[in-house]
Design a protein around this motif. Structure first.
Motif, PDB file in Angstrom:
ATOM      1  N   UNK A   1       0.822  -1.225   0.000  1.00 32.63           N
ATOM      2  CA  UNK A   1       0.000   0.000   0.000  1.00 32.63           C
ATOM      3  C   UNK A   1       0.852   1.270   0.000  1.00 32.63           C
ATOM      4  N   UNK A   2       1.885   1.255  -0.830  1.00 38.17           N
ATOM      5  CA  UNK A   2       2.717   2.455  -0.985  1.00 38.17           C
ATOM      6  C   UNK A   2       3.841   2.564   0.030  1.00 38.17           C
ATOM      7  N   UNK A   3       3.891   1.658   1.013  1.00 39.90           N
ATOM      8  CA  UNK A   3       4.968   1.657   2.020  1.00 39.90           C
ATOM      9  C   UNK A   3       6.001   0.595   1.642  1.00 39.90           C
ATOM     10  N   UNK A   4       7.271   0.884   1.919  1.00 39.01           N
ATOM     11  CA  UNK A   4       8.346  -0.088   1.694  1.00 39.01           C
ATOM     12  C   UNK A   4       9.024  -0.357   3.024  1.00 39.01           C
ATOM     13  N   UNK A   5       9.310  -1.597   3.300  1.00 41.24           N
ATOM     14  CA  UNK A   5      10.073  -1.877   4.529  1.00 41.24           C
ATOM     15  C   UNK A   5      10.952  -3.102   4.359  1.00 41.24           C
ATOM     16  N   UNK A   6      11.972  -3.205   5.210  1.00 36.34           N
ATOM     17  CA  UNK A   6      12.911  -4.326   5.148  1.00 36.34           C
ATOM     18  C   UNK A   6      12.357  -5.493   5.970  1.00 36.34           C
ATOM     19  N   UNK A   7      12.550  -6.693   5.454  1.00 41.44           N
ATOM     20  CA  UNK A   7      11.923  -7.862   6.078  1.00 41.44           C
ATOM     21  C   UNK A   7      12.638  -8.350   7.331  1.00 41.44           C
ATOM     22  N   UNK A   8      13.871  -7.926   7.542  1.00 41.43           N
ATOM     23  CA  UNK A   8      14.601  -8.389   8.732  1.00 41.43           C
ATOM     24  C   UNK A   8      15.079  -7.181   9.525  1.00 41.43           C
ATOM     25  N   UNK A   9      14.139  -6.338   9.923  1.00 40.40           N
ATOM     26  CA  UNK A   9      14.516  -5.155  10.698  1.00 40.40           C
ATOM     27  C   UNK A   9      15.123  -4.086   9.805  1.00 40.40           C
TER      28      UNK A   9
ATOM     29  N   UNK B 193       7.613  -2.731  30.147  1.00 34.75           N
ATOM     30  CA  UNK B 193       6.329  -2.016  29.997  1.00 34.75           C
ATOM     31  C   UNK B 193       6.262  -1.177  28.712  1.00 34.75           C
ATOM     32  N   UNK B 194       7.379  -1.131  27.963  1.00 33.28           N
ATOM     33  CA  UNK B 194       7.356  -0.439  26.658  1.00 33.28           C
ATOM     34  C   UNK B 194       6.938  -1.407  25.542  1.00 33.28           C
ATOM     35  N   UNK B 195       6.570  -2.639  25.930  1.00 29.54           N
ATOM     36  CA  UNK B 195       6.137  -3.643  24.958  1.00 29.54           C
ATOM     37  C   UNK B 195       7.276  -4.564  24.569  1.00 29.54           C
ATOM     38  N   UNK B 196       7.004  -5.524  23.656  1.00 22.22           N
ATOM     39  CA  UNK B 196       8.002  -6.553  23.346  1.00 22.22           C
ATOM     40  C   UNK B 196       9.145  -6.101  22.425  1.00 22.22           C
ATOM     41  N   UNK B 197       9.028  -4.950  21.746  1.00 19.61           N
ATOM     42  CA  UNK B 197      10.082  -4.544  20.789  1.00 19.61           C
ATOM     43  C   UNK B 197      11.321  -4.064  21.537  1.00 19.61           C
TER      44      UNK B 197
ATOM     45  N   UNK C  73      11.191  -4.344  16.015  1.00 13.19           N
ATOM     46  CA  UNK C  73      11.848  -5.662  15.987  1.00 13.19           C
ATOM     47  C   UNK C  73      11.635  -6.373  17.316  1.00 13.19           C
ATOM     48  N   UNK C  74      11.209  -7.625  17.214  1.00 22.88           N
ATOM     49  CA  UNK C  74      10.974  -8.442  18.417  1.00 22.88           C
ATOM     50  C   UNK C  74      11.725  -9.758  18.223  1.00 22.88           C
ATOM     51  N   UNK C  75      12.576 -10.109  19.164  1.00 24.56           N
ATOM     52  CA  UNK C  75      13.383 -11.334  19.015  1.00 24.56           C
ATOM     53  C   UNK C  75      12.751 -12.505  19.780  1.00 24.56           C
TER      54      UNK C  75
END
Ligand code: FAD
Length: 442
Positions: A46-54, A307-311, A335-337
């Protein structure tokens, strides 16, 4: 000489590039996926580009490699150069990265604990200069209790997934900057210090995401690239090898060792067991598409607290290249490991925990999220536990004992960035071509 290259990530593709440029060998790259690039791949939605591994950035200490990788982006309009602007979200405020150079940003009590701990640790190192092998002990030995408690422990527990006492301090050599004590005192007194100068500027392809770099390499060896062609069997045959039944003189592996042992029946069981005993982390990368025209001028941030979440890290992705988001929008990438024993998650609950955590940390507002997109990677980070060297050495000895070459991030279990994979590919090409020269002379 016919060479089989196993895997079409940046390692395999760069090796193909160097061999094609030399022109004296025949080679084929076997890649299981329908698109080359491995961990360097990107995705459009939808017009956004992102890297698949962070979030990936292009940087190299090796000028020649940096230039080569930049040149791969010529067809997508070159690269965008950015200054690295990184920070730690420390509870509800920002602290400069690296943390020890940012302690002046902390409230007075925490600042005092970090500075006094750092000074005590420096004093103790004078009488005990031997770095502890356990990572948790090393952190205290190097940075002191205050920095350990206020940042290093929670952050490293989050990213590494395993107890820190099980992780070796070996991997930190050359990776964690060694700040002079005067800098830490200056930082505590709020006198600005430069800190970590590595990657002070970095590049990113102007269009198409980081994958534009591997696409560039792939174009240079397109006729030799066999996509959707998983390696199923590698066996010795005379003084060469059969790969999926086809004869080659040399085989160079870049697949994760865990994949390699499945296709090489001749490897001894104890070497296969050593490979299974290695530890690694998987990764969920989550694009967060935002209805927000501009992001704060940041490259990426670290989120040390539960408490900032899993990322553990969030990249300000549309800052890397304006083309990464459509006009009027922007994007983040979290990124979540996961430890190797757990498959990286992509469920709605994980995304909900992520967004809630980021909202609590003041990074985004839920109502500005247009959509999220999750991708998982089974192999993302090498984990250096106390048995790492023993297991890896046994595995590599058996693989090389069969005459196979192996390199790459998981092809040799090394903590490499893509530019270092390209450096290793150049060295491997030189080694193969030197052997060709010897054969011609004999
Ligand atoms: C979270 C994260 C952030 C990173 N950030 C950066 C960064 O900012 N900058 C940077 O330069 N680097 C970064 N890296 C590192 C970079 O992604 C890797 O070093 C590089 O992509 C590794 O390339 P490779 O070719 O060795 O392995 P891979 O990319 O893993 O390639 C292996 C290939 O083998 C294929 N394969 C697997 N099994 C088979 C089979 N049976 N048959 C055929 N093919 C098979 C796979 O599909 C894959 O294409 C980052 C990595 C991670 C995980």
């Amino acid at each position: 000489m016919r060479i089989a290259i196993l895997g079409g990530g940046v390692s395999g593709l760069a090796l193909g590039h160097y061999l094609a440029a030399d022109g004296r060998t025949e080679f084929a790259i076997f890649e299981a996926a329908s698109v080359p690039g491995g961990l360097c791949r990107s995705k459009q939605r939808e017009g956004f580009t992102y890297d698949l591994a962070g979030g990936h950035i292009l940087f190299s200490k090796d000028r020649e490699v940096w230039e080569l990788m930049r040149s791969m982006c010529a067809e997508v309009g070159g690269v965008v150069r950015s200054e690295r602007r990184t920070a730690i979200r420390w509870h509800d405020q920002w602290v400069k990265y690296p943390f020890e150079n940012g302690i002046g940003d902390l409230p007075p009590q925490a600042r005092f604990e970090c500075l006094s701990g750092y000074l005590r640790a420096a004093e103790q190192r004078k009488s005990d200069g031997t770095a502890p092998r356990r990572f948790d002990e090393w952190v205290r030995w190097r940075f002191g209790d205050g920095i350990a408690r206020h940042f290093m422990d929670p952050y490293n527990e989050k990213i590494w997934c395993y107890p820190l006492r099980e992780i070796s301090s070996n991997w930190v050599a050359g990776r964690v900057p060694d700040a002079p004590i005067e800098d830490i005192i200056k930082a505590a007194c709020q006198v600005s210090t430069e800190g970590y100068t590595h990657q002070a500027v970095f590049d990113y392809p102007a269009h198409g995401g980081f994958q534009s770099i591997t696409d560039g390499f792939a174009k240079r060896c397109a006729e030799r690239l066999r996509l959707s062609t998983p390696v199923q069997r590698v066996e010795r045959s005379g003084d060469g090898f059969l790969v999926n039944g086809e004869r080659f003189d040399r085989v160079v592996n870049t697949l994760p060792l865990q994949r390699l042992i499945e296709v090489v029946p001749a490897l001894p069981e104890d070497a296969k067991q050593a490979v299974r005993s290695l530890r690694w982390l998987g990764l969920s990368s989550i694009l967060i598409a935002l209805k927000r025209p501009h992001l704060e001028p940041r490259s990426w941030i670290y989120l040390p607290f539960a408490d900032q979440g899993p990322a553990n890290r969030v990249t300000y992705f549309s800052n890397y290249a304006p083309s990464n988001a459509p006009k009027g929008c922007s994007s983040l990438m979290a990124e979540i490991t996961f430890p190797k024993e757990e498959a990286p998650r992509h469920d709605a609950q994980l995304v909900d925990e992520l967004l809630r955590g980021l909202e609590r940390a003041g990074i985004l507002r839920r109502e500005e999220v247009l959509f999220t997109d999750v991708t998982t990677q089974p192999y993302a980070y090498v984990v250096f536990d106390h048995d790492f060297d023993r297991h890896r050495d046994r595995a590599l000895a058996a693989i090389e004992g069969l005459g196979l070459e192996t390199f790459g991030r998981f092809g040799r279990f090394e903590y490499l960035n893509s530019d270092q994979c390209v450096e290793r590919a150049r060295t491997m090409a030189q080694k193969l071509l030197a052997r060709l020269g010897e054969r011609a002379r004999s």
